[in-house]
Design an enzyme around this catalytic site. Sequence first.
Site, short mmCIF file in Angstrom:
data_model
loop_
_atom_site.label_atom_id
_atom_site.label_comp_id
_atom_site.label_asym_id
_atom_site.label_seq_id
_atom_site.Cartn_x
_atom_site.Cartn_y
_atom_site.Cartn_z
N SER A 115 0.83 -1.20 0.00
CA SER A 115 0.00 0.00 0.00
C SER A 115 0.87 1.26 0.00
CB SER A 115 -0.94 -0.03 1.21
OG SER A 115 -1.88 1.00 1.15
N HIS A 138 -2.67 -1.50 -4.30
CA HIS A 138 -4.13 -1.61 -4.40
C HIS A 138 -4.73 -0.21 -4.44
CE1 HIS A 138 -4.80 -1.51 0.28
NE2 HIS A 138 -3.98 -0.57 -0.14
#
Length: 418
Positions: A115, A138
């Site tokens: 992330s 993501h």
Amino acid sequence: MTRTETWPNRFWGSAPLPKTKREFFDAIVAPKASGDEPEIATIRLYGPIDSWGGYWGISAKDVGGVLDALPDSVTQIILRINSPGGHVFEGISIKNLLRAHKAKVTAVVDGLAASAASVIAAGADETVMSPGTQMMIHCTSTIVWGNAADMRKEAAVLEGLDRSLAEIYTAKAGEKDWATLLEAETWLTASEAVAEGLADRVADIPDAGESTTVSDDEQIVLLPDEDEPEDTAAARVIRFAASAATRVPRPPDSTEPGEPNRKETAVAYSDLTAGLRERLGVTDANATDEELLAALDETLEEQADTTPTATLPEGVVAIDATALAELRQNASAGAEARAEQTSARRDGIVDTALREGRITSASRDHFRAMLDSDETATTSLLASLAKNTVNVTEIGTSDSLTDSDDALYGSIYGKKEA
């Protein structure tokens, strides 16, 4: 949720607080091995990215404080990452802080760069995946409360953030279908991250080595027992750490344009623990604070039970200062007395030579000075001179005058009687 569950690096719930920020965020500077090699700083970013900072994770302010504290001589930064990610804006800010620093930044993924942590890794000058590590990218996510308009507005914000992330990844790896990769929550092994262009190679990168720890002095956190007596070893160590922190000026929190900021090496807790380990003979570099304090207590107890005795070298005698002063005074007086005796003896030698008719009165001072220069040679010289070579009889007085002499004196000068 506890620390051992989904977020192993978050310090909340029933898990105890760490005693120092260094347990999950740290920076060290290694000295140069030679004049030609760069000076390397290693920053360990082990934990979530969180705008709260402190115990809750690593914030942009935390990273900025560490960068400001690095010496100007640092030309390379090894950023070691093991993070599940966190706040996207904090991750982007940390990436930009590192990009703005003059040193070359090599991001080394030691475990996971997921992330927001993948944003930081991809933004480095070079990104290296350690064997067995992974990277995850993501779409951004959030929690929102409100009506349909609020939801649509927040969705637009998230879509804009996803486009920002795609720009960052594109700058590293080139054009790809980032929207699909982000939406799929893509997990990449070390070799896959290299294949996608998000990393440059897979390798084991050596650490810079622990020498001097730098960080914001606010991160020096010691949590003693509230009932800890002030005279215990633990209390003394805590006071020492607090006083050490105050001796070094705090680095600025920002390096934005304006007045130039001078970087100083901040005193950090690792300096204290490293010094304690060295002095206490603790060989375990990972010794806990409790173990160090126990070793310190043991050493202090041994010192209290042992009466120190000074060992003097052979032939050396200790003496009281008062006695030494008295000896010096007596020695000075003795030297003066001896000088007077020497002067009197030499005066006597000259006077004897004068009475024996060996020298004249006019040469007395000359021979006296010769005695001061070389008494032995001058004494031998005077002894070699013949006696009675100089008339020493007094002239002008006599004790043998006769009555006729008195009569003659009276006839010439007259005689007055009372």
